[in-house]
Design a protein around this motif. Structure first.
Motif, mmCIF file in Angstrom:
data_model
loop_
_atom_site.group_PDB
_atom_site.id
_atom_site.type_symbol
_atom_site.label_atom_id
_atom_site.label_comp_id
_atom_site.label_asym_id
_atom_site.label_seq_id
_atom_site.Cartn_x
_atom_site.Cartn_y
_atom_site.Cartn_z
ATOM 1 N N PRO A 134 0.785 -1.233 0.000
ATOM 2 C CA PRO A 134 0.000 0.000 0.000
ATOM 3 C C PRO A 134 0.813 1.277 0.000
ATOM 4 O O PRO A 134 0.264 2.354 -0.237
ATOM 5 N N HIS A 135 2.134 1.202 0.229
ATOM 6 C CA HIS A 135 2.931 2.405 0.473
ATOM 7 C C HIS A 135 3.363 3.095 -0.816
ATOM 8 O O HIS A 135 4.530 3.478 -0.981
ATOM 9 N N CYS A 200 13.078 -2.087 8.518
ATOM 10 C CA CYS A 200 12.259 -2.929 9.399
ATOM 11 C C CYS A 200 11.003 -3.396 8.672
ATOM 12 O O CYS A 200 10.696 -4.582 8.623
ATOM 13 N N GLU A 201 10.263 -2.453 8.111
ATOM 14 C CA GLU A 201 9.017 -2.767 7.404
ATOM 15 C C GLU A 201 9.233 -2.674 5.901
ATOM 16 O O GLU A 201 10.038 -1.864 5.431
ATOM 17 N N GLY A 202 8.485 -3.469 5.152
ATOM 18 C CA GLY A 202 8.581 -3.427 3.697
ATOM 19 C C GLY A 202 7.795 -2.277 3.102
ATOM 20 O O GLY A 202 6.930 -2.479 2.240
ATOM 21 N N ALA A 203 8.115 -1.068 3.529
ATOM 22 C CA ALA A 203 7.349 0.107 3.113
ATOM 23 C C ALA A 203 7.993 0.859 1.952
ATOM 24 O O ALA A 203 7.462 1.881 1.517
ATOM 25 N N TYR A 274 10.820 7.956 7.825
ATOM 26 C CA TYR A 274 9.412 8.266 8.077
ATOM 27 C C TYR A 274 8.575 7.752 6.924
ATOM 28 O O TYR A 274 8.958 7.872 5.754
ATOM 29 N N VAL A 275 7.409 7.186 7.258
ATOM 30 C CA VAL A 275 6.566 6.559 6.235
ATOM 31 C C VAL A 275 5.104 6.941 6.392
ATOM 32 O O VAL A 275 4.515 7.600 5.545
ATOM 33 N N ASP A 276 4.483 6.480 7.484
ATOM 34 C CA ASP A 276 3.025 6.488 7.601
ATOM 35 C C ASP A 276 2.436 7.785 8.128
ATOM 36 O O ASP A 276 1.219 7.953 8.092
ATOM 37 N N SER A 277 3.269 8.661 8.642
ATOM 38 C CA SER A 277 2.717 9.873 9.245
ATOM 39 C C SER A 277 3.720 11.007 9.197
ATOM 40 O O SER A 277 4.930 10.801 9.303
#
Length: 308
Positions: A134-135, A200-203, A274-277
């Motif tokens: 989704p990123h 850490c995350e697959g973003a 930074y990714v989600d916010s």
């Protein structure tokens, strides 16, 4: 071109009663002009992108606050009230907002999916394998598509502002392209084995693809449980084999698992991404351009060792 559509299915009874109760109580969305058009987005990154397109012709707000984790967000009755009085609701799509379908059910509100038209990358492992990552906003190239979608949607909502939205969108896309060009250029001289982005995350699948990097991560999508020993071991093995110079972690999760990778290899911890916010206004990434520039700079510095 995304088409606006109204979600008209019935809300679950409890949510509907809560929403009606709040509306009857006389609460309003916020201090707004009677004819002011409000665009409500699902998270802060999307709100900032939309604000750059809207200029001062539309009021753009975010359901979630700075620093919030978007994946597992649970809408409140207040969120339903805000959506019910908005002129347009914008979500990311690509299964990012698992809660969104139920959230808009029964609300007679126009809706647009910002990511419509991007080329999705599927998640490759674990329970999410085969589902789209989704990123998409983590690639400036994709955000250019978001901008085009928002220009179209806002022009449908406010036809008199169409020229303003188009001009704002074109100006913003130039800034996005500059970030993309600088990122690719700065990484150009790295040897193939070091052209790796380990997080850490697959973003970062889209950023990695568009910057010519190989992506590796400990887990595919943010989750409540900690990383498994197998996930950490796989990351360690990849970093060792490829002599990856630096690894990274996101601001919304603990970096403890990635620190294990650092301790077991010669890689250094390259920094926080930074990714989600977005952050608060006085924080490190108050806008999307600040976020993507910070991440690009952190990645380049970590992988190349160039602190200029």
């Amino acid at each position: 071109m995304p088409k606006l559509n109204a979600a008209r299915r019935l809300l679950p009874v409890g949510a509907l009663i809560a929403a009606i109760g709040i509306l009857i109580s006389g609460c309003t969305l916020s201090s707004r002009l009677p004819d002011e058009k409000v665009v409500l987005t699902t998270f802060t990154v999307l709100a900032d992108i939309a604000s750059n397109v809207a200029g001062d012709r539309l009021r753009v707000e975010s359901i979630t606050k700075p620093g919030a984790e978007i994946h597992g967000y649970e809408p409140t009755p207040g969120d339903i009230r805000r959506a019910s009085t908005a002129s347009l609701v914008v979500d990311n799509g690509l299964n990012l907002e698992a809660w969104f379908g139920q959230f808009v059910d029964g609300l007679d509100v126009e809706h647009v999916v910002a990511s419509e038209g991007i080329d999705p990358i599927d998640i490759a492992s674990d329970a999410y394998a085969g589902k789209p990552n989704p990123h998409a906003w983590m690639s400036p190239v994709n955000v250019g598509i978001y901008v085009d979608n928002l220009v179209d949607a806002f022009s449908d909502l406010d036809p008199e502002g169409a020229e303003v939205f188009a001009a704002n969108g074109a100006s913003y896309k130039k800034q996005l392209q500059q970030v993309q060009t600088e990122l690719v250029s700065a990484l150009d001289h790295l040897p193939p084995n070091e052209r790796a982005l380990v997080t850490c995350e697959g973003a970062f699948s889209y950023l990695a693809r568009d910057a010519g990097l190989t992506e590796r991560y400990i887990w595919p999508v943010n989750a409540e449980q900690q990383a498994t020993p197998q996930q950490v071991a796989a990351a360690i093995d990849f970093v060792r084999k490829n002599r990856v110079p630096a690894v990274f972690c996101e601001s919304t999760v603990s970096d403890a698992a990635m620190q294990q990778v650092v301790g077991a290899t010669d890689a250094r911890f390259g920094g926080t991404l930074y990714v989600d916010s977005l952050s608060e206004a006085d924080g490190p990434v108050p806008t999307y351009l600040d976020l993507i520039r910070h991440d690009a700079r952190t990645i380049v510095t970590g992988l190349t060792g160039d602190n200029r």
